[in-house]
Design a protein around this motif. Structure first.
Motif, mmCIF file in Angstrom:
data_model
loop_
_atom_site.group_PDB
_atom_site.id
_atom_site.type_symbol
_atom_site.label_atom_id
_atom_site.label_comp_id
_atom_site.label_asym_id
_atom_site.label_seq_id
_atom_site.Cartn_x
_atom_site.Cartn_y
_atom_site.Cartn_z
ATOM 1 N N UNK A 504 11.587 15.658 3.342
ATOM 2 C CA UNK A 504 10.942 15.856 2.046
ATOM 3 C C UNK A 504 11.553 14.989 0.968
ATOM 4 N N UNK A 505 12.881 14.789 1.060
ATOM 5 C CA UNK A 505 13.555 13.955 0.067
ATOM 6 C C UNK A 505 13.075 12.512 0.140
ATOM 7 N N UNK A 506 12.993 11.944 1.343
ATOM 8 C CA UNK A 506 12.574 10.544 1.452
ATOM 9 C C UNK A 506 11.101 10.377 1.111
ATOM 10 N N UNK A 507 10.283 11.375 1.412
ATOM 11 C CA UNK A 507 8.870 11.286 1.028
ATOM 12 C C UNK A 507 8.721 11.303 -0.495
ATOM 13 N N UNK A 508 9.530 12.104 -1.155
ATOM 14 C CA UNK A 508 9.490 12.117 -2.622
ATOM 15 C C UNK A 508 9.922 10.773 -3.197
ATOM 16 N N UNK A 509 10.966 10.181 -2.595
ATOM 17 C CA UNK A 509 11.411 8.858 -3.047
ATOM 18 C C UNK A 509 10.304 7.830 -2.876
ATOM 19 N N UNK A 510 9.625 7.858 -1.730
ATOM 20 C CA UNK A 510 8.543 6.898 -1.477
ATOM 21 C C UNK A 510 7.412 7.081 -2.484
ATOM 22 N N UNK A 511 7.061 8.329 -2.767
ATOM 23 C CA UNK A 511 5.968 8.562 -3.727
ATOM 24 C C UNK A 511 6.344 8.065 -5.125
ATOM 25 N N UNK A 512 7.583 8.356 -5.539
ATOM 26 C CA UNK A 512 7.991 7.986 -6.891
ATOM 27 C C UNK A 512 8.079 6.472 -7.057
ATOM 28 N N UNK A 513 8.514 5.768 -6.018
ATOM 29 C CA UNK A 513 8.757 4.335 -6.168
ATOM 30 C C UNK A 513 7.562 3.475 -5.761
ATOM 31 N N UNK A 514 6.770 3.921 -4.783
ATOM 32 C CA UNK A 514 5.680 3.063 -4.287
ATOM 33 C C UNK A 514 4.425 3.225 -5.125
ATOM 34 N N UNK A 562 8.955 5.965 7.341
ATOM 35 C CA UNK A 562 7.956 5.615 6.320
ATOM 36 C C UNK A 562 6.556 5.477 6.916
ATOM 37 N N UNK A 563 6.365 5.987 8.128
ATOM 38 C CA UNK A 563 5.086 5.766 8.818
ATOM 39 C C UNK A 563 3.909 6.368 8.052
ATOM 40 N N UNK A 564 4.081 7.568 7.492
ATOM 41 C CA UNK A 564 2.974 8.203 6.771
ATOM 42 C C UNK A 564 2.586 7.387 5.543
ATOM 43 N N UNK A 565 3.566 6.925 4.820
ATOM 44 C CA UNK A 565 3.274 6.120 3.632
ATOM 45 C C UNK A 565 2.676 4.780 4.022
ATOM 46 N N UNK A 566 3.139 4.220 5.144
ATOM 47 C CA UNK A 566 2.601 2.935 5.595
ATOM 48 C C UNK A 566 1.134 3.043 5.967
ATOM 49 N N UNK A 567 0.747 4.179 6.550
ATOM 50 C CA UNK A 567 -0.660 4.335 6.941
ATOM 51 C C UNK A 567 -1.578 4.295 5.717
ATOM 52 N N UNK A 568 -1.208 5.004 4.670
ATOM 53 C CA UNK A 568 -2.022 4.963 3.460
ATOM 54 C C UNK A 568 -2.068 3.575 2.844
ATOM 55 N N UNK A 569 -0.921 2.872 2.879
ATOM 56 C CA UNK A 569 -0.880 1.519 2.330
ATOM 57 C C UNK A 569 -1.714 0.558 3.175
ATOM 58 N N UNK A 570 -1.680 0.737 4.479
ATOM 59 C CA UNK A 570 -2.484 -0.133 5.346
ATOM 60 C C UNK A 570 -3.975 0.093 5.138
ATOM 61 N N UNK A 571 -4.370 1.345 4.891
ATOM 62 C CA UNK A 571 -5.788 1.592 4.589
ATOM 63 C C UNK A 571 -6.197 0.879 3.297
ATOM 64 N N UNK A 572 -5.325 0.916 2.311
ATOM 65 C CA UNK A 572 -5.620 0.228 1.053
ATOM 66 C C UNK A 572 -5.707 -1.285 1.265
ATOM 67 N N UNK A 573 -4.806 -1.816 2.099
ATOM 68 C CA UNK A 573 -4.843 -3.262 2.390
ATOM 69 C C UNK A 573 -6.128 -3.625 3.121
ATOM 70 N N UNK A 574 -6.556 -2.789 4.092
ATOM 71 C CA UNK A 574 -7.798 -3.062 4.827
ATOM 72 C C UNK A 574 -9.000 -3.086 3.886
#
Length: 715
Positions: A504-514, A562-574
């Motif tokens: 949960x901590x790393x997911x929060x970091x990814x959301x806040x920074x990405x 970071x796989x969950x965050x990468x999936x959302x980013x890859x959808x945006x890139x597509x």
């Protein structure tokens, strides 16, 4: 011209009047006739009177003019005026040679009048010149006086401003003086409330002052100061430096006071052993009562910790406070010392009570037992280390809250989390030190999250440079993502156990920074494109956005968590890639010249022959195919200059090949429509075969560097 007869001066006006009214024949003298005519004319108006008088003055001698004026002045009625005029005229005729004056008057009347007017004008000009000179002199005097008045006004205004400034400065100094006096009184009151007097500090530390009422009063005063200071700091979010200094100073006085009290008690106990009668004095009872508040073990640990901070007793050791500027090392040294001291004390208590666990490996976590000795050990350890909590917590929070580097803040928070887990396994999760470390760990993570949230908000305010036409990510985004890379690397090295809290901590970091980084890429690109459009220039927003998104994705790729965050980013890139493919395909249609023909072929009615439409008639289609053949000979057919600005070469190939595949399929549909007899093209094979690729899809795929099977799969 017949000269008029001279008239005798003795001829009176009465005779002339009579002659003018007599019906007898008159002499044919023109002057006489005119005189009679004048006498018979009424000169009631002022203009006629003025004209005759002027004429008389113009052509008469000074004496005659004077006589006429004198008669005019003495005449009050109309008849008198007529007599004056006639007298002046007769005098004029009598004084001038016969016929000469009239002739001269008739000849030079206009000139003489103009001369007279000129002389009068010269007199007026001369008079006005003198007036003008006087006015100039007066104007110069007025200007000088006005200049002096302005200068005086300016000096007066400057003086007023200077006086006002002096008054304001005096008022400001008076207010500052009052403020200083108020501050001085506050400081004096504060020092009297939170510092020991010289007599009290001497009673606490000096060996010359005996243990007695004065010493105990000074100790009570020290405790009161510490209690007031705790109340004062409890209302502050961040402990003030003054409060920390007061607590440190009073703690030092108490340590010295208890040391003095302890030595005195030992001396008194020895003396009691020598005497036969054991009489306990009041001072001794008070001293023992006060020593109960500071067990020996507790005093030893806290004293050793404070000594390690400022003046270590171990040879070669350096004070921990020397590294207070380096938050990570400062906190790490304090926690390492506490951990080492607790381990030593725990080993001592285990050996004291005879507790031995042969199954526990060195360094392994201790598991508390249910035996009475284990309960004693846990209670004694909790009481022993509880004294370390206030100074440790104060210094750790001070080091954490003054930290503005997000990476250092994350390192400190991770270090605190590690020691919190270690301490809880050693002294138990319910111990006061474990709870204190949990609180400091939460505070450290709060500082870290506040820092990265601040970075994210600052990133959203970043605008692209107006003169920068590159499509690479801006420096602000690179710095932000570099911080993210460092944090992810630290998390990857520290996360030996993937607990729910760590995930949960790393997911929060990814959301806040990405999330702010993605929003910044899109919004900054749109703002930049709008500005360039207003200037009449073009700027490739889609390529810039894809470069930014792929750069962020490249940072997340090495880390599995970071796989969950990468999936959302890859959808945006597509999604962005599909938009770029569509736009690139439209550009290719335009560059190849096939756009109109293909659009007409796709949108025409089935019953309408394609060759009858203007954009697809044989001549227009032939020109389009020629343009397409010319385009195929260029490098653009296999390599796009625009897509070359994409940071990922594979992304360039993906977009360009997809657009070429759609172009090839559209060309194939167009060729099929041309060959269809329903579209009524004459010599359709010749029309298509006149230009490269001659209607052959195999040749077209070969030019594009694509296999026919790949093109069919791509559809």
């Amino acid at each position: 011209m017949v000269a008029p007869p001279s008239l005798s001066p003795s001829l009176s006006l009465l005779d002339l009047s009579r002659q003018s009214s007599s019906p007898a024949p008159i002499a044919r003298n023109p002057v006489a006739l005119r005189v009679y005519k004048i006498l018979g004319t009424a000169f009631d108006d002022e203009a006629s009177k003025e004209a005759l008088l002027t004429l008389t003055q113009l052509y008469s001698s000074p004496t005659t003019s004077a006589k006429g004026k004198e008669v005019q002045r003495n005449t009050d009625d109309v008849q008198g005026e007529r007599q004056a005029v006639a007298t002046g005229a007769l005098a004029f005729l009598d004084s001038a040679p016969p016929g000469d004056t009239a002739a001269r008057a008739r000849k030079n009347l206009r000139r003489d009048i103009e001369t007279k007017l000129g002389e009068g004008s010269q007199k007026f000009l001369k008079a006005f010149g003198e007036v003008d000179q006087k006015l100039d002199i007066l104007q110069s005097h007025i200007s000088a006086m006005r200049s002096r008045c302005d200068e005086a006004q300016t000096q007066l205004r400057t003086t007023n401003q200077a006086c006002r400034s002096l008054l304001d400065r005096a008022e400001s100094l008076r207010e500052e003086r009052q403020d200083v006096e108020r501050r001085r009184s506050i400081v004096t009151l504060f020092l009297s409330r939170f510092t020991l007097a010289d007599e009290e500090s001497e009673a606490m530390v000096s060996g010359e002052v005996p243990i007695g009422r004065r010493f105990f009063a000074a100790m009570d005063r020290t405790y009161q100061i510490r209690e007031d200071c705790r109340v004062l700091m409890s209302g502050e979010e961040r402990a003030s430096q003054a409060g920390l200094d007061i607590m440190a100073t009073t703690a030092s006085y108490l340590e010295k006071g208890f040391e003095k009290l302890f030595r005195w008690c030992l001396s008194e106990f020895r003396n009691l052993g020598r005497d036969a009668a054991l009489e306990v004095s009041t001072n001794l009872r008070e001293a023992v009562r006060r020593l109960r508040r500071r067990p020996e073990l507790l005093g030893a640990l806290l004293a050793a910790f404070l000594a390690a901070l400022t003046n270590p007793t171990t040879a070669g050791a350096r004070p921990i406070e020397l590294h207070a500027h380096d938050a990570l090392r400062y906190v790490g040294d304090m926690l390492a010392w506490v951990h080492q001291a607790i381990a030593a004390e725990h080993e001592f208590l285990e050996s004291l009570f005879g507790i031995a666990d042969a199954r526990r490996m060195v360094g392994a976590a201790r598991v508390g037992g249910s035996a009475e000795e284990d309960i004693w050990t846990a209670e004694l350890m909790d009481g022993a280390v509880s004294g370390l909590c206030p100074p440790l917590k104060t210094r750790v929070l001070q080091a954490v809250r003054t930290q503005d580097n997000s990476i250092t803040a994350y390192k400190v928070a991770s270090l605190l989390q590690f020691y919190t887990l270690t301490m809880s396994r050693t002294i138990g999760p319910n111990a006061l030190l474990s709870k204190t470390l949990n609180e400091t760990t939460d505070a450290a993570y709060k500082v870290f999250f506040d820092a990265i949230e601040t970075h994210g908000r600052a990133l959203l305010r970043v605008a692209l440079e107006p003169n920068d036409t590159s499509l690479t990510p801006p420096q602000a985004l690179l710095n932000h993502v570099q911080v993210l890379r460092s944090v992810l690397s630290l998390h990857a090295s520290d996360s030996s156990d993937e607990t729910d809290s760590a995930i949960g901590e790393i997911q929060r970091i990814l959301d806040i920074m990405i999330d702010p980084a993605l929003q910044m890429v899109v919004s900054a690109a749109e703002e930049k494109e709008e500005k360039e459009r207003r200037k009449g220039r073009t700027w490739d927003r889609k390529v810039f956005v894809l470069n930014g998104l792929t750069y962020i994705a490249s940072v997340l790729e090495p880390f599995a968590f970071t796989s969950e965050k990468r999936k959302g980013l890859e959808r945006l890139i597509d999604e962005r890639v599909q938009e770029l493919i569509e736009e690139h395909y439209e550009n290719l249609l335009h560059d190849t010249g096939l756009k109109d023909a293909i659009r007409v072929s796709e949108s025409k009615q089935p019953s309408e022959p394609l060759s009858h439409l203007p954009a697809a008639e044989p001549a227009a289609l032939s020109r389009a195919l020629h343009t397409f053949a010319t385009w195929l000979s260029y490098l653009e057919a296999v390599h796009s200059t625009r897509l070359a600005q994409l940071s990922l070469p594979e992304l360039h190939a993906r977009v360009h090949r997809a657009a070429l595949r759609r172009l090839g399929l559209a060309y194939a549909d167009l060729c099929e429509a041309v060959r269809n007899p329903a579209n009524r093209y004459e010599a359709a094979t010749t029309l298509l075969g006149s230009e490269r690729p001659f209607g052959s899809m195999a040749a077209l795929w070969q030019i594009f560097g694509m296999e026919e099977e790949d093109a069919e799969v791509g559809t």
